[in-house]
Design a protein around this motif. Structure first.
Motif, PDB file in Angstrom:
ATOM      1  N   VAL A 152       0.844  -1.194   0.000  1.00  0.00           N
ATOM      2  CA  VAL A 152       0.000   0.000   0.000  1.00  0.00           C
ATOM      3  C   VAL A 152       0.878   1.243   0.000  1.00  0.00           C
ATOM      4  O   VAL A 152       0.632   2.209  -0.740  1.00  0.00           O
ATOM      5  CB  VAL A 152      -0.941  -0.014   1.222  1.00  0.00           C
ATOM      6  CG1 VAL A 152      -1.741   1.284   1.291  1.00  0.00           C
ATOM      7  CG2 VAL A 152      -1.873  -1.221   1.158  1.00  0.00           C
ATOM      8  N   GLU A 153       1.928   1.214   0.799  1.00  0.00           N
ATOM      9  CA  GLU A 153       2.879   2.334   0.840  1.00  0.00           C
ATOM     10  C   GLU A 153       4.241   1.804   1.254  1.00  0.00           C
ATOM     11  O   GLU A 153       4.353   0.975   2.177  1.00  0.00           O
ATOM     12  CB  GLU A 153       2.403   3.412   1.820  1.00  0.00           C
ATOM     13  CG  GLU A 153       3.234   4.690   1.778  1.00  0.00           C
ATOM     14  CD  GLU A 153       2.682   5.777   2.682  1.00  0.00           C
ATOM     15  OE1 GLU A 153       3.311   6.851   2.751  1.00  0.00           O
ATOM     16  OE2 GLU A 153       1.628   5.548   3.331  1.00  0.00           O
ATOM     17  N   LEU A 154       5.266   2.287   0.586  1.00  0.00           N
ATOM     18  CA  LEU A 154       6.642   1.874   0.874  1.00  0.00           C
ATOM     19  C   LEU A 154       7.532   3.106   0.698  1.00  0.00           C
ATOM     20  O   LEU A 154       7.796   3.536  -0.430  1.00  0.00           O
ATOM     21  CB  LEU A 154       7.064   0.745  -0.081  1.00  0.00           C
ATOM     22  CG  LEU A 154       8.326  -0.031   0.291  1.00  0.00           C
ATOM     23  CD1 LEU A 154       8.150  -0.760   1.621  1.00  0.00           C
ATOM     24  CD2 LEU A 154       8.677  -1.036  -0.795  1.00  0.00           C
ATOM     25  N   ARG A 155       7.973   3.676   1.820  1.00  0.00           N
ATOM     26  CA  ARG A 155       8.806   4.879   1.794  1.00  0.00           C
ATOM     27  C   ARG A 155      10.033   4.670   2.671  1.00  0.00           C
ATOM     28  O   ARG A 155      10.060   3.795   3.535  1.00  0.00           O
ATOM     29  CB  ARG A 155       8.008   6.089   2.293  1.00  0.00           C
ATOM     30  CG  ARG A 155       6.870   6.509   1.385  1.00  0.00           C
ATOM     31  CD  ARG A 155       6.222   7.817   1.848  1.00  0.00           C
ATOM     32  NE  ARG A 155       5.484   7.658   3.090  1.00  0.00           N
ATOM     33  CZ  ARG A 155       5.856   8.142   4.280  1.00  0.00           C
ATOM     34  NH1 ARG A 155       7.019   8.794   4.410  1.00  0.00           N
ATOM     35  NH2 ARG A 155       5.109   7.975   5.356  1.00  0.00           N
ATOM     36  N   ARG A 156      11.013   5.505   2.424  1.00  0.00           N
ATOM     37  CA  ARG A 156      12.217   5.505   3.258  1.00  0.00           C
ATOM     38  C   ARG A 156      11.884   6.245   4.553  1.00  0.00           C
ATOM     39  O   ARG A 156      12.248   7.411   4.753  1.00  0.00           O
ATOM     40  CB  ARG A 156      13.377   6.168   2.527  1.00  0.00           C
ATOM     41  CG  ARG A 156      13.785   5.465   1.233  1.00  0.00           C
ATOM     42  CD  ARG A 156      14.889   6.230   0.520  1.00  0.00           C
ATOM     43  NE  ARG A 156      15.314   5.605  -0.717  1.00  0.00           N
ATOM     44  CZ  ARG A 156      14.761   5.819  -1.902  1.00  0.00           C
ATOM     45  NH1 ARG A 156      13.728   6.670  -2.006  1.00  0.00           N
ATOM     46  NH2 ARG A 156      15.209   5.213  -2.984  1.00  0.00           N
ATOM     47  N   ALA A 157      11.199   5.576   5.401  1.00  0.00           N
ATOM     48  CA  ALA A 157      10.731   6.178   6.643  1.00  0.00           C
ATOM     49  C   ALA A 157      10.769   5.134   7.739  1.00  0.00           C
ATOM     50  O   ALA A 157      10.765   3.928   7.479  1.00  0.00           O
ATOM     51  CB  ALA A 157       9.323   6.743   6.492  1.00  0.00           C
ATOM     52  N   GLY A 158      10.810   5.612   8.997  1.00  0.00           N
ATOM     53  CA  GLY A 158      10.902   4.702  10.117  1.00  0.00           C
ATOM     54  C   GLY A 158      12.337   4.248  10.353  1.00  0.00           C
ATOM     55  O   GLY A 158      13.297   4.818   9.823  1.00  0.00           O
ATOM     56  N   GLU A 159      12.486   3.179  11.140  1.00  0.00           N
ATOM     57  CA  GLU A 159      13.811   2.688  11.478  1.00  0.00           C
ATOM     58  C   GLU A 159      14.277   1.602  10.506  1.00  0.00           C
ATOM     59  O   GLU A 159      15.412   1.640  10.024  1.00  0.00           O
ATOM     60  CB  GLU A 159      13.801   2.139  12.902  1.00  0.00           C
ATOM     61  CG  GLU A 159      13.530   3.191  13.960  1.00  0.00           C
ATOM     62  CD  GLU A 159      14.615   4.254  14.004  1.00  0.00           C
ATOM     63  OE1 GLU A 159      15.812   3.899  13.889  1.00  0.00           O
ATOM     64  OE2 GLU A 159      14.269   5.451  14.140  1.00  0.00           O
ATOM     65  N   TRP A 160      13.419   0.675  10.181  1.00  0.00           N
ATOM     66  CA  TRP A 160      13.814  -0.409   9.284  1.00  0.00           C
ATOM     67  C   TRP A 160      12.579  -1.170   8.802  1.00  0.00           C
ATOM     68  O   TRP A 160      11.485  -1.074   9.356  1.00  0.00           O
ATOM     69  CB  TRP A 160      14.788  -1.384   9.947  1.00  0.00           C
ATOM     70  CG  TRP A 160      14.371  -1.855  11.316  1.00  0.00           C
ATOM     71  CD1 TRP A 160      14.816  -1.374  12.511  1.00  0.00           C
ATOM     72  CD2 TRP A 160      13.436  -2.903  11.630  1.00  0.00           C
ATOM     73  NE1 TRP A 160      14.219  -2.036  13.562  1.00  0.00           N
ATOM     74  CE2 TRP A 160      13.364  -2.991  13.038  1.00  0.00           C
ATOM     75  CE3 TRP A 160      12.667  -3.771  10.882  1.00  0.00           C
ATOM     76  CZ2 TRP A 160      12.558  -3.907  13.708  1.00  0.00           C
ATOM     77  CZ3 TRP A 160      11.857  -4.681  11.533  1.00  0.00           C
ATOM     78  CH2 TRP A 160      11.799  -4.750  12.922  1.00  0.00           C
ATOM     79  N   TYR A 161      12.802  -1.948   7.750  1.00  0.00           N
ATOM     80  CA  TYR A 161      11.843  -2.935   7.251  1.00  0.00           C
ATOM     81  C   TYR A 161      12.524  -4.299   7.278  1.00  0.00           C
ATOM     82  O   TYR A 161      13.754  -4.413   7.178  1.00  0.00           O
ATOM     83  CB  TYR A 161      11.434  -2.670   5.804  1.00  0.00           C
ATOM     84  CG  TYR A 161      10.639  -1.414   5.539  1.00  0.00           C
ATOM     85  CD1 TYR A 161       9.249  -1.413   5.626  1.00  0.00           C
ATOM     86  CD2 TYR A 161      11.285  -0.244   5.160  1.00  0.00           C
ATOM     87  CE1 TYR A 161       8.517  -0.261   5.352  1.00  0.00           C
ATOM     88  CE2 TYR A 161      10.565   0.910   4.890  1.00  0.00           C
ATOM     89  CZ  TYR A 161       9.176   0.888   4.980  1.00  0.00           C
ATOM     90  OH  TYR A 161       8.460   2.028   4.713  1.00  0.00           O
ATOM     91  N   THR A 162      11.715  -5.337   7.369  1.00  0.00           N
ATOM     92  CA  THR A 162      12.201  -6.706   7.170  1.00  0.00           C
ATOM     93  C   THR A 162      11.175  -7.441   6.320  1.00  0.00           C
ATOM     94  O   THR A 162      10.004  -7.559   6.718  1.00  0.00           O
ATOM     95  CB  THR A 162      12.401  -7.447   8.497  1.00  0.00           C
ATOM     96  OG1 THR A 162      13.375  -6.760   9.294  1.00  0.00           O
ATOM     97  CG2 THR A 162      12.882  -8.870   8.242  1.00  0.00           C
ATOM     98  N   PHE A 163      11.630  -7.916   5.156  1.00  0.00           N
ATOM     99  CA  PHE A 163      10.760  -8.674   4.247  1.00  0.00           C
ATOM    100  C   PHE A 163      11.290 -10.104   4.174  1.00  0.00           C
ATOM    101  O   PHE A 163      12.443 -10.328   3.780  1.00  0.00           O
ATOM    102  CB  PHE A 163      10.739  -8.042   2.850  1.00  0.00           C
ATOM    103  CG  PHE A 163      10.391  -6.572   2.857  1.00  0.00           C
ATOM    104  CD1 PHE A 163       9.191  -6.125   3.381  1.00  0.00           C
ATOM    105  CD2 PHE A 163      11.277  -5.635   2.337  1.00  0.00           C
ATOM    106  CE1 PHE A 163       8.866  -4.779   3.386  1.00  0.00           C
ATOM    107  CE2 PHE A 163      10.968  -4.287   2.334  1.00  0.00           C
ATOM    108  CZ  PHE A 163       9.759  -3.858   2.862  1.00  0.00           C
TER     109      PHE A 163
END
Length: 262
Positions: A152-163
């Motif tokens: 839905v949304e994917l931005r360079r925001a927050g601390e991290w992602y894990t996929f």
């Protein structure tokens, strides 16, 4: 007056003009080289039987080589129709039965179905959109398994992602692929459970898409694969971690249908 009967069964008075006319007609028929004369007798009261000559075309004595007769027996024609109908039914049945084993499987996930991973893992977070999986497409090609995960949304925001992408095959092979984007490395680090097998990834923040390519050699050339995908994102304000999974309702992911090699 004496009566005379000819070979056709017609009787008439001797010397009658009609007798000469009939004899002349018979002479004309006898001059047709490729004809057959068939007589059909019909009763005419006291006049006896009168045979009507019918001229039929003669069949050719020799059929050209390599040409089959056009006549098909009715029973054989019926068998051909039944066989054709059976073949069509079989093709349609195979086409309908390959839905769960297609070369491409697309999984649609509901929006606003993320969860906050707190002490109680069953806390819904419908307002969270970063990392919310929308669709997962798996393509099993002749050389590689490709996965496209849309958010839905994917931005360079927050601390991290894990996929996390987990795959299993018909032969019992398992493969774990993890892409970990974070503040200092938004391209994402790649971790694969099997080393040096050529897995590639691309995080496209403009299109809200993660793309993975897994060579079939990493999976030992399987007939089919199944996959399940999860997504995690940590918010910067309070360091809360939110999670989502494709093809399921809840934090835990479920397996896709089998994806046959295309």
């Amino acid at each position: 007056m004496p009566r005379q009967c000819d070979r056709f069964g017609r009787c008439h008075a001797a010397g009658c003009p009609s007798s000469r006319h009939q004899r002349g007609h018979e002479h004309e028929l006898s001059q047709l080289p490729e004809a057959r004369t068939v007589g059909r007798r019909a009763p005419l009261g006291n006049l006896g039987y009168f045979a009507t000559p019918i001229v039929l075309p003669a069949y050719p004595k020799h059929r050209p080589a390599g040409r089959a007769p056009a006549f098909v027996p009715e029973g054989l024609a019926m068998i051909r129709r039944l066989v054709s109908a059976a073949i069509v039914a079989l093709v349609l049945a195979l086409a309908c039965s390959t839905g769960a084993y297609a070369a491409t499987v697309s999984i649609i996930d509901a929006r606003q179905d993320m969860w906050a991973l707190t002490e109680d893992p069953r806390v819904r977070a419908p307002g969270q959109q970063l990392g919310d999986i929308r669709r997962t497409t798996i393509v099993h090609g002749p050389r590689a398994v490709s996965m496209r995960i849309s958010f839905v949304e994917l931005r360079r925001a927050g601390e991290w992602y894990t996929f996390d992408a987990e795959l299993r095959t018909n032969a019992g092979t398992w493969l774990f692929v993890t892409v970990w984007p974070y503040r200092q490395h938004w391209r994402g680090e790649l971790d694969v459970s099997r080393r040096n097998c050529g897995v590639t990834r691309r995080v496209d923040y403009g299109q809200d898409v993660l793309k993975l390519r897994i060579p079939r050699t990493c999976l030992n050339g399987p007939r089919w694969v199944q996959a399940r995908v999860t997504s995690l994102h940590q918010r910067s304000s309070d360091l809360t971690v939110f999670g989502d999974s494709a093809h399921s309702v809840g934090p835990r992911a479920s397996w896709s249908s089998r994806v046959r090699r295309g």
